[in-house]
Design an enzyme around this catalytic site. Structure first.
Site: not given
Length: 552
Positions: A70, A72, A93, A104, A272, A300, A380, A408
């Site tokens: 998200k 990215t 954030r 993470k 979140a 999220f 991907f 990406w």
């Protein structure tokens, strides 16, 4: 050997922060540099352009171990808008050190779609988290000292609700005893720590409108209750001034940049799933003051960060969301369709068809807030042509715009198709889904039934007592911040897809009178995470030349 995220970030030559600020006409007197590549921005010294920018909210499907990307996608979208000639900015954030060292890892985007300096942002940055931790723990010390020094306010030690915090995942601090060792060491009491991202002062920073409002909110924090059951505030302790001094720099938004040179306001870091999950209102407003289009995020999925963005942050800041992006991946949808993580690289259109129900629910949820979303399909290498065609067909049949994103590997160039669809769909008129004046129970039920598709809400005995206390103290008309697992629309993290008619179990209701909302703890969610069996910290290292490895 493929470059890692940290390799890409460290090999990039950053523009001086003054040049980044100049792209938004931020004057020198509003900029407080922290070295050459990051700065604090004083919103009171920004010029009035006579207009505000358009706000685009980026959210995602329910997170899975397969990864969604998200942040990215948001960063790539902001860079794509800049490439298309728009005066754009990102508003995100700050990462918490807990997840960075835990499961993470880094949280600055990935590949060629990152905010930089990545290592600084992921670690100490400009010290905001440390200041919030210091203020939180100072208030805890003042409460304990007040009780020890005669207890003029008649505080019941058994009803002190203020928790200490630390920006580390540390399960051993979920329950502790303080004041042991005899009379000279204070009054023994059971207490606990929360992670800094879930602390009330983090929420206060997230919603404060300048120093004066910050001080008022800090003074309004409830730290506990008297023997007669009356609430005691930080203001009554005389703590608000000192806490504001500790936070005077932390309340100012931070300015950095993307790899594409787009200005990025990175400030605040509430989770979140256990907090309200948005960057600070101050940073979002500063970005809107300076840019024509601002891409911001909520943690999220639509059921967590996005719901809280509309019902808490937008309400507090009178924000109008002009566009929304829901980030999804084929891998994650197949995971929701029942495919094991080890098998996600294999083509499976049938599983994709089963798992897309999760994405459909998130799209429908965003529409409840008066905004038509665009689906960003974050690609991907394992995604097949058949799977991509199926997603395009699904979008046409479901009636939602879909754009593939390859940010990406390509940065902003891989997000231009998404940017064009976002621009084409910009509108106005977003709105919350409940009125706090109708009461806490109504707010919880409205979210549970409309967003989670729950069949009923069940309150524990503790929650029922909490509800009575909220009403007795006049706090039952505050917005609600529901703390719930991020992995499911229910409070059961194993219920994937789009579960229906489940029960939302509310176990506790906690007033956050400084932040201005009530936290509803559901299921087994905890405000102090633990570390996994193999923490990410074990892979992080630095060589003699100062080059960092292992930070994603």
């Amino acid at each position: 050997m493929a470059l890692t995220d940290v390799d890409i970030a460290q090999d990039h030559t950053l523009e001086p922060i003054q040049d980044i600020a100049a792209k938004l006409d931020i004057p020198a007197e509003a900029l407080h540099p922290y070295g050459t590549d990051k700065a604090k921005v004083d919103p009171t010294k920004l010029p009035d352009r006579g207009k505000k920018g358009k706000l685009v909210l980026v959210t995602g499907i329910s997170p899975t171990p397969a990864g969604e990307g998200k942040s990215t996608v948001l960063i790539g979208l902001a860079d794509a808008l800049s490439r298309l000639g728009h005066r754009a900015a990102a508003a995100l954030r700050e990462p918490s050190q807990g997840p960075v060292m835990g499961i993470k890892g880094g949280a600055c985007g990935g590949g060629y779609s990152q905010i930089v300096p990545m290592a600084d942002i992921n670690l100490h940055f400009t010290g905001d988290f440390h200041a919030i931790s210091a203020a939180t723990n100072t208030l805890a010390a003042l409460v304990d000292n007040h009780i020890h020094q005669g207890n003029r306010l008649n505080i019941d030690p058994r009803q002190v609700t203020w928790q200490r915090c630390i920006d580390v995942n540390d399960r051993a601090l979920r329950g502790v005893v303080t004041g042991l060792g005899g009379r000279a060491h204070g009054v023994p009491a059971e207490t606990s720590f929360t992670i800094t991202a879930a602390s009330e002062i983090m929420a206060v920073i997230g919603l404060a409108d300048g120093l004066a409002d910050l001080k008022e909110r800090l003074a309004a924090i409830t730290v506990g209750y008297t023997y007669d059951g009356e609430p005691v505030t930080a203001g009554e302790l005389g703590a608000a001034g000192a806490l504001t001094v500790l936070l005077k720099d932390a309340v100012l938004p931070n300015l950095v940049q993307t790899l594409g040179g787009t200005p990025a306001f990175v400030h605040g870091g509430p989770f979140a799933n256990i907090a309200h999950g948005c960057n600070t209102l101050a940073a979002t407003r500063a970005a809107l003051d300076c840019a024509d289009i601002v891409c911001t995020e909520a943690g999220f999925g639509s059921d967590l960060g996005a719901e809280k963005f509309f019902d808490i942050k937008s309400r507090a800041g009178d924000l109008d969301v002009a566009g929304t992006v829901v980030v999804a991946t084929i891998r994650s949808l197949k995971y929701n369709g029942g495919v094991d993580r080890a098998d996600l690289d294999a083509e499976d259109v049938d599983a994709l068809a089963r798992g897309v129900a999760n994405l459909e629910r998130h799209v429908e949820n965003i529409r409840h807030f008066g905004v038509e979303p665009v689906v960003a399909l974050n690609l991907f290498p394992s995604d097949t042509e058949a799977e991509r065609r199926w997603m395009a067909d699904w979008a046409r049949e479901f009636g939602v715009e879909l754009a593939e994103a390859e940010v990406w590997g390509k940065g902003g160039a891989g997000g231009e198709a998404l940017a064009e669809k976002v621009l084409a769909g910009l509108g106005e008129g977003s709105h919350p889904i409940y009125d706090p004046a109708d009461g806490v129970e109504n707010a919880i039920e409205r979210v549970a039934f409309l967003i989670y598709h729950a069949g009923r809400v069940e309150y524990s005995r503790r929650a029922e007592k909490d509800l009575a206390a909220l009403k007795a103290n006049g706090w039952d008309k505050l917005p609600v911040c529901i703390s719930k697992t991020q992995y499911s629309f229910s409070d059961d993290p194993h219920a994937l897809g789009a579960p229906e008619n489940h029960t939302l179990h509310v176990r506790e209701l906690v007033p956050r009178t400084g932040a201005g909302f009530v936290v509803a703890l559901t299921g087994d969610v905890m405000t102090m995470p633990g570390l996994p069996k193999k923490p990410a910290a074990e892979n992080i290292d630095i060589d003699a030349d100062g080059r960092i490895t292992g930070l994603f």
